[in-house]
Motif scaffolding. Structure first.
Motif, PDB file in Angstrom:
ATOM      1  N   UNK A   5     -30.572  57.419 -10.353  1.00 29.23           N
ATOM      2  CA  UNK A   5     -30.303  56.089  -9.954  1.00 29.23           C
ATOM      3  C   UNK A   5     -31.128  55.750  -8.604  1.00 29.23           C
ATOM      4  N   UNK A   6     -32.179  55.190  -8.630  1.00 22.10           N
ATOM      5  CA  UNK A   6     -33.059  55.041  -7.543  1.00 22.10           C
ATOM      6  C   UNK A   6     -32.483  54.148  -6.361  1.00 22.10           C
ATOM      7  N   UNK A   7     -32.290  54.520  -5.272  1.00 19.35           N
ATOM      8  CA  UNK A   7     -31.907  53.487  -4.015  1.00 19.35           C
ATOM      9  C   UNK A   7     -32.736  52.384  -4.136  1.00 19.35           C
ATOM     10  N   UNK A   8     -32.109  51.093  -3.847  1.00 18.44           N
ATOM     11  CA  UNK A   8     -32.734  49.905  -3.755  1.00 18.44           C
ATOM     12  C   UNK A   8     -33.855  49.625  -2.764  1.00 18.44           C
ATOM     13  N   UNK A   9     -33.552  50.244  -1.754  1.00 17.92           N
ATOM     14  CA  UNK A   9     -34.317  50.202  -0.580  1.00 17.92           C
ATOM     15  C   UNK A   9     -35.826  51.036  -0.953  1.00 17.92           C
ATOM     16  N   UNK A  10     -35.496  52.099  -1.739  1.00 17.01           N
ATOM     17  CA  UNK A  10     -36.980  52.647  -2.021  1.00 17.01           C
ATOM     18  C   UNK A  10     -37.582  51.752  -3.113  1.00 17.01           C
ATOM     19  N   UNK A  11     -37.042  51.129  -3.873  1.00 15.45           N
ATOM     20  CA  UNK A  11     -37.567  50.147  -4.876  1.00 15.45           C
ATOM     21  C   UNK A  11     -38.267  49.139  -4.229  1.00 15.45           C
ATOM     22  N   UNK A  12     -37.655  48.669  -3.029  1.00 15.21           N
ATOM     23  CA  UNK A  12     -38.401  47.363  -2.367  1.00 15.21           C
ATOM     24  C   UNK A  12     -39.489  48.033  -1.712  1.00 15.21           C
ATOM     25  N   UNK A  13     -39.439  49.039  -1.192  1.00 12.87           N
ATOM     26  CA  UNK A  13     -40.460  49.867  -0.330  1.00 12.87           C
ATOM     27  C   UNK A  13     -41.708  49.876  -1.404  1.00 12.87           C
ATOM     28  N   UNK A  16     -43.586  46.683  -2.120  1.00 11.85           N
ATOM     29  CA  UNK A  16     -44.210  46.315  -0.894  1.00 11.85           C
ATOM     30  C   UNK A  16     -45.510  47.043  -0.949  1.00 11.85           C
ATOM     31  N   UNK A  17     -45.609  48.235  -1.141  1.00  6.07           N
ATOM     32  CA  UNK A  17     -46.827  49.147  -1.153  1.00  6.07           C
ATOM     33  C   UNK A  17     -47.819  48.620  -2.397  1.00  6.07           C
ATOM     34  N   UNK A  18     -47.261  48.333  -3.373  1.00  3.28           N
ATOM     35  CA  UNK A  18     -48.010  47.797  -4.533  1.00  3.28           C
ATOM     36  C   UNK A  18     -48.537  46.473  -4.058  1.00  3.28           C
ATOM     37  N   UNK A  19     -47.773  45.587  -3.669  1.00  6.03           N
ATOM     38  CA  UNK A  19     -48.411  44.607  -3.322  1.00  6.03           C
ATOM     39  C   UNK A  19     -49.462  44.591  -2.297  1.00  6.03           C
ATOM     40  N   UNK A  20     -49.159  45.348  -1.165  1.00  7.29           N
ATOM     41  CA  UNK A  20     -50.167  45.667  -0.147  1.00  7.29           C
ATOM     42  C   UNK A  20     -51.439  46.142  -0.617  1.00  7.29           C
ATOM     43  N   UNK A  54     -61.351  52.411 -12.939  1.00  4.39           N
ATOM     44  CA  UNK A  54     -60.226  51.606 -12.567  1.00  4.39           C
ATOM     45  C   UNK A  54     -59.475  51.990 -11.156  1.00  4.39           C
ATOM     46  N   UNK A  55     -59.098  53.463 -11.619  1.00  2.00           N
ATOM     47  CA  UNK A  55     -58.278  53.841 -10.484  1.00  2.00           C
ATOM     48  C   UNK A  55     -59.244  53.954  -9.192  1.00  2.00           C
ATOM     49  N   UNK A  56     -60.597  54.075  -9.071  1.00  3.07           N
ATOM     50  CA  UNK A  56     -61.116  54.184  -7.700  1.00  3.07           C
ATOM     51  C   UNK A  56     -61.191  52.773  -7.263  1.00  3.07           C
ATOM     52  N   UNK A  57     -60.959  51.882  -8.163  1.00  8.45           N
ATOM     53  CA  UNK A  57     -60.838  50.079  -7.801  1.00  8.45           C
ATOM     54  C   UNK A  57     -59.803  49.878  -7.403  1.00  8.45           C
ATOM     55  N   UNK A  58     -58.925  50.831  -7.232  1.00  5.22           N
ATOM     56  CA  UNK A  58     -57.269  50.653  -7.193  1.00  5.22           C
ATOM     57  C   UNK A  58     -56.573  49.648  -7.971  1.00  5.22           C
ATOM     58  N   UNK A  59     -57.060  49.853  -9.266  1.00  2.00           N
ATOM     59  CA  UNK A  59     -56.195  49.194 -10.194  1.00  2.00           C
ATOM     60  C   UNK A  59     -55.056  49.884 -10.483  1.00  2.00           C
ATOM     61  N   UNK A  60     -53.925  49.592 -10.690  1.00  2.00           N
ATOM     62  CA  UNK A  60     -52.630  50.300 -10.758  1.00  2.00           C
ATOM     63  C   UNK A  60     -52.379  50.832 -12.101  1.00  2.00           C
ATOM     64  N   UNK A  61     -51.629  51.796 -12.226  1.00  2.00           N
ATOM     65  CA  UNK A  61     -51.423  52.361 -13.607  1.00  2.00           C
ATOM     66  C   UNK A  61     -50.709  51.417 -14.598  1.00  2.00           C
ATOM     67  N   UNK A  62     -49.909  50.445 -13.981  1.00  2.58           N
ATOM     68  CA  UNK A  62     -49.160  49.413 -14.860  1.00  2.58           C
ATOM     69  C   UNK A  62     -50.306  48.472 -15.332  1.00  2.58           C
TER      70      UNK A  62
END
Length: 81
Positions: A5-13, A16-20, A54-62
């Motif tokens: 079970x992943x803490x909801x705060x960790x998920x939100x963080x 936010x890192x991916x959005x940033x 893609x990775x070097x251009x900061x494209x996410x794994x998703x």
């Protein structure tokens, strides 16, 4: 069996890192890389160098996975009894 079970705060963080990351990256370069990957995935070209770009251009794994899924589909095991 214990379930992770992943803490909801960790998920939100993490969200936010991916959005940033997406805000800071060069969007045009990331889009060009992911489109080149999609084109190559439709043929027989080696995808490893394009995935690295893609990775070097900061494209996410998703984003990479979604592009490949859109070309190849997703494996579904056939259930036989």
């Amino acid at each position: 069996i214990p379930i992770l079970r992943v803490d909801e705060q960790i998920e939100r963080d993490q969200v936010e890192r991916v959005r940033s990351l997406r805000d800071r990256r060069d969007g045009a370069k990331a889009e060009a890389c992911i489109n080149a990957l999609g084109s190559a995935a439709s043929g027989t070209e080696n995808l490893v160098p394009l995935i690295l770009e893609c990775v070097e251009a900061h494209v996410t794994v998703g984003e990479i996975s979604n592009k490949l899924r859109s070309i190849w589909g997703e494996y579904r095991e056939a259930v036989t009894v």
